[in-house]
Design an enzyme around this catalytic site. Structure first.
Site, PDB file in Angstrom:
ATOM      1  N   GLY A  65       0.827  -1.199   0.000  1.00 39.60           N
ATOM      2  CA  GLY A  65       0.000   0.000   0.000  1.00 39.60           C
ATOM      3  C   GLY A  65       0.861   1.248   0.000  1.00 39.60           C
ATOM      4  N   CYS A  66       0.354   2.309   0.561  1.00 38.49           N
ATOM      5  CA  CYS A  66       1.079   3.581   0.588  1.00 38.49           C
ATOM      6  C   CYS A  66       2.439   3.422   1.255  1.00 38.49           C
ATOM      7  CB  CYS A  66       0.241   4.624   1.336  1.00 38.49           C
ATOM      8  SG  CYS A  66       1.099   6.199   1.563  1.00 38.49           S
ATOM      9  N   PHE A  67       3.485   3.858   0.566  1.00 33.35           N
ATOM     10  CA  PHE A  67       4.824   3.662   1.113  1.00 33.35           C
ATOM     11  C   PHE A  67       5.096   4.523   2.340  1.00 33.35           C
ATOM     12  CE2 PHE A  67       6.351   5.957  -3.033  1.00 33.35           C
ATOM     13  CZ  PHE A  67       5.760   7.151  -2.659  1.00 33.35           C
ATOM     14  N   TRP A  68       4.328   5.570   2.564  1.00 30.72           N
ATOM     15  CA  TRP A  68       4.494   6.345   3.795  1.00 30.72           C
ATOM     16  C   TRP A  68       4.292   5.462   5.024  1.00 30.72           C
ATOM     17  CZ3 TRP A  68       0.555  10.769   2.364  1.00 30.72           C
ATOM     18  CH2 TRP A  68       1.080  11.540   1.313  1.00 30.72           C
ATOM     19  N   CYS A  69       3.280   4.595   4.945  1.00 25.43           N
ATOM     20  CA  CYS A  69       2.877   3.812   6.110  1.00 25.43           C
ATOM     21  C   CYS A  69       3.779   2.603   6.335  1.00 25.43           C
ATOM     22  CB  CYS A  69       1.429   3.366   5.964  1.00 25.43           C
ATOM     23  SG  CYS A  69       0.283   4.755   5.839  1.00 25.43           S
TER      24      CYS A  69
END
Length: 199
Positions: free
Chosen positions: A29-33
């Site tokens: 999913g989102c690489f930030w998380c």
């Protein structure tokens, strides 16, 4: 996702310890998380968000966000295999970092770029990942099929500078508070300070 990370099993098969550094590339999913979760782990030397699965010409955030490329948002984990194993990285990937039963999405983030994927660099990584997925499915740890794909790592393309350490730099951003922070807090409770990187 129904799994309790406190009882999630270690992989029965793992890579042998090797001299550092080693790298792993994971899409959840989102690489930030996903970056925020692995930033907590002892033995992780550095992290880079980026893109994998597509071409250099399409490896930019605006293009990847269209969902029309073969790229996934990934993180490149540089780690010390004598302190944290590849299998342990996968354990956190499946139990905390994301939901591997969602296909081409993570929650409200929908599109092929948010797929669950392990980008293996060699046969050993592929074998460990395949064995762990079989183990998870055998033990019935989720109430839905595992959608994680295993894809050869042909290239890693580093993301734009403003994505690096995004969650740490923007802790009050609503998306980070809703999606990333609960995962990090869960990991801290799970590890109980035993394997958390010094701040």
């Amino acid at each position: 996702m129904t799994i309790d990370p406190w009882s999630f099993p270690d992989p029965e098969q793992d890579l042998p310890p090797a001299p550092p550094p080693a790298k792993a590339v994971l899409a959840g999913g989102c690489f930030w998380c996903t970056e925020a979760v692995y930033a907590e782990l002892e033995g992780v030397l550095s992290l880079r968000p980026g893109y994998a699965g597509g071409t250099a010409e399409t490896a930019d955030y605006r293009t990847v966000c269209t969902g029309a490329t073969d790229h996934a948002e990934v993180i490149e984990i540089t780690y010390d295999p004598t302190r944290v194993s590849y299998g342990r990285l996968l354990k956190l990937f499946f139990s905390i970092a994301h939901d591997p039963t969602q296909k081409d999405r993570q929650g409200a983030d929908i599109g092929r770029q948010y797929r669950s994927a392990i980008f293996y660099a060699n046969a050993g990584e592929r074998q460990v990942a395949e064995a762990y997925i079989r183990q998870i499915e055998r033990d019935g740890l989720f109430d839905a099929p595992i959608e994680t794909t295993l894809e050869p790592l042909t290239a890693f393309y580093e993301a734009e500078d403003y994505h690096h350490g995004y969650a740490a730099r923007n802790p009050n951003q609503p998306y980070i508070r809703a999606v990333s922070t609960p995962k990090v807090e869960k990991l801290r409770k799970l590890l109980k300070g035993q394997a958390v990187r010094p701040g």
